[in-house]
Motif scaffolding. Structure first.
Motif, PDB file in Angstrom:
ATOM      1  N   ASP A 172       0.830  -1.214   0.000  1.00  7.21           N
ATOM      2  CA  ASP A 172       0.000   0.000   0.000  1.00  7.21           C
ATOM      3  C   ASP A 172       0.862   1.261   0.000  1.00  7.21           C
ATOM      4  N   HIS A 175       2.185   1.723  -3.438  1.00  5.96           N
ATOM      5  CA  HIS A 175       1.111   2.189  -4.324  1.00  5.96           C
ATOM      6  C   HIS A 175       0.910   3.696  -4.179  1.00  5.96           C
ATOM      7  N   GLU A 176       0.875   4.169  -2.941  1.00  5.33           N
ATOM      8  CA  GLU A 176       0.698   5.604  -2.703  1.00  5.33           C
ATOM      9  C   GLU A 176       1.907   6.393  -3.193  1.00  5.33           C
ATOM     10  N   LYS A 179       1.779   6.648  -7.104  1.00  2.00           N
ATOM     11  CA  LYS A 179       0.525   7.103  -7.696  1.00  2.00           C
ATOM     12  C   LYS A 179       0.663   8.563  -8.122  1.00  2.00           C
ATOM     13  N   GLU A 180       0.506   8.798  -9.396  1.00  4.77           N
ATOM     14  CA  GLU A 180       0.537  10.154  -9.960  1.00  4.77           C
ATOM     15  C   GLU A 180       1.818  10.905  -9.633  1.00  4.77           C
ATOM     16  N   GLY A 183       4.010  10.812  -4.497  1.00  5.60           N
ATOM     17  CA  GLY A 183       4.001  10.107  -3.224  1.00  5.60           C
ATOM     18  C   GLY A 183       5.175  10.397  -2.328  1.00  5.60           C
ATOM     19  N   TYR A 207       0.983  -6.442  -4.032  1.00  8.48           N
ATOM     20  CA  TYR A 207       0.625  -5.252  -4.808  1.00  8.48           C
ATOM     21  C   TYR A 207      -0.245  -5.660  -6.000  1.00  8.48           C
ATOM     22  N   HIS A 211      -4.080  -4.502  -6.407  1.00 10.37           N
ATOM     23  CA  HIS A 211      -4.289  -3.375  -7.327  1.00 10.37           C
ATOM     24  C   HIS A 211      -4.503  -3.808  -8.773  1.00 10.37           C
ATOM     25  N   LYS A 218       2.788  -0.422 -13.533  1.00  7.39           N
ATOM     26  CA  LYS A 218       2.360   0.887 -13.031  1.00  7.39           C
ATOM     27  C   LYS A 218       3.493   1.908 -13.169  1.00  7.39           C
ATOM     28  N   ASN A 222       4.615   5.608 -15.719  1.00 16.88           N
ATOM     29  CA  ASN A 222       5.052   6.903 -15.184  1.00 16.88           C
ATOM     30  C   ASN A 222       6.548   7.159 -15.355  1.00 16.88           C
TER      31      ASN A 222
END
Length: 312
Positions: A172, A175-176, A179-180, A183, A207, A211, A218, A222
């Motif tokens: 988690d 993931h945070e 994310k975008e 983080g 993960y 998710h 992921k 990015n």
């Protein structure tokens, strides 16, 4: 599995004498160099180097540098080094290459065992009279510096114990973190540079379960800057280094103008470890045998030497 199986009835002195003979006269007998050095184990190669120096008062590596050249010389030189010393050379060249070389530093330290990373750091210190950490830090900034310095100075736990609850929590957090691109990168760096590889694999699996996509997928979405590319490489190397190496080989052979450095690095560093497995991964991915793909892209003594290390 390795692709090289060395003979057991090996005489370091006889090999040293044969190499000395290969250097005599007009031009080097490259075939003898390949036949001897390409079929000796890391221990046997060090014994040959020692025997050569004792008999001829000359460093075999320096003689090889003066007798052969180009990609062939670089491949033979790196093959002749002890693994920790070779990794130190690879890391040093990568640092000098700047952003083009960061993936090599990550690759080297992420694939090695904790004890091998220590041996690399010691070899780097002895060869360059600096610590690996200080050179990495001097050539990077920001989050990239934190990640790379953390990786090269890490001494991970090497056992098989897993904490499922921790895997869930840290999946988690990762993931945070990614994310975008906004983080808490310090937490992601802490996790990737300190946890055991077994624990990290459990985290990456959790993960994906939670998710619905792999963490590498992921990150790939990015990966527009050096730091995110470095995160992606780190996770790929820890997750499945054989698949990672297959991609390095595929990229080296498919680009316009073969990436001989990438090709040499993978073949030379993995020939005595798991190159046979990497060859199988390559075939499954590309429906072409690695030897055949390589044979079409390179030539001369370099080609003969690389194919020898591949088991041809």
């Amino acid at each position: 599995m390795a692709t090289r199986i060395a003979p057991t009835n090996h005489s370091p002195l006889a090999d040293a004498e044969a190499l000395h003979k290969a250097f005599k006269g007009w031009g080097t007998d490259e075939k003898s160099v390949i036949t001897i050095l390409g079929h000796r184990s890391v221990y046997q190669r060090q014994q040959i180097r020692k025997a050569y120096e004792e008999k001829y008062q000359e460093d075999l590596l320096k003689r090889l540098e003066s007798e052969i050249s180009g990609d062939f010389e670089r491949a033979v030189y790196r093959w002749m080094l002890e693994p920790a010393d070779r990794d130190a050379v690879l890391a040093h060249v990568a640092i000098k290459d700047g952003s083009k070389g960061y993936h090599v530093i990550i690759e080297v330290v992420s694939v090695l065992s904790p004890e091998e990373v220590l041996a690399l750091r010691r070899a780097y210190h002895n060869r360059y009279k600096h610590s690996l950490e200080e050179d990495v830090a001097a050539h990077t900034t920001g989050h990239l510096r934190q990640l790379l310095v953390g990786l090269v100075s890490s001494f991970r736990y090497g056992g098989d114990e897993i904490n499922p609850k921790l895997a869930k929590t840290e999946a988690d957090i990762l993931h945070e973190s990614i994310k975008e691109k906004k983080g808490n990168y310090e937490e992601a760096i802490r996790i990737l540079t300190t946890r055991s590889k077994t624990q990290l694999l459990a985290t990456f699996n959790r993960y994906k379960d939670d998710h619905g996509t792999s963490i590498t997928k992921k990150l790939l979405d990015n990966a527009s800057d050096d730091f995110h590319k470095a995160l992606h490489t780190t996770i790929r190397c820890i997750s499945d280094h054989k698949k990672y190496y297959e991609k390095v080989l595929r990229g080296a052979l498919k680009r316009i103008g073969t990436d001989e450095d990438g090709l040499t690095r993978v073949v030379v560093t993995r020939a005595e470890k798991d190159l046979k497995d990497i060859k199988e991964v390559y075939y499954k991915r590309n429906s072409v045998h690695l030897e055949d793909a390589i044979a079409k892209e390179i030539s001369g003594d370099y080609k003969k030497f690389i194919l020898t290390l591949l088991g041809k």
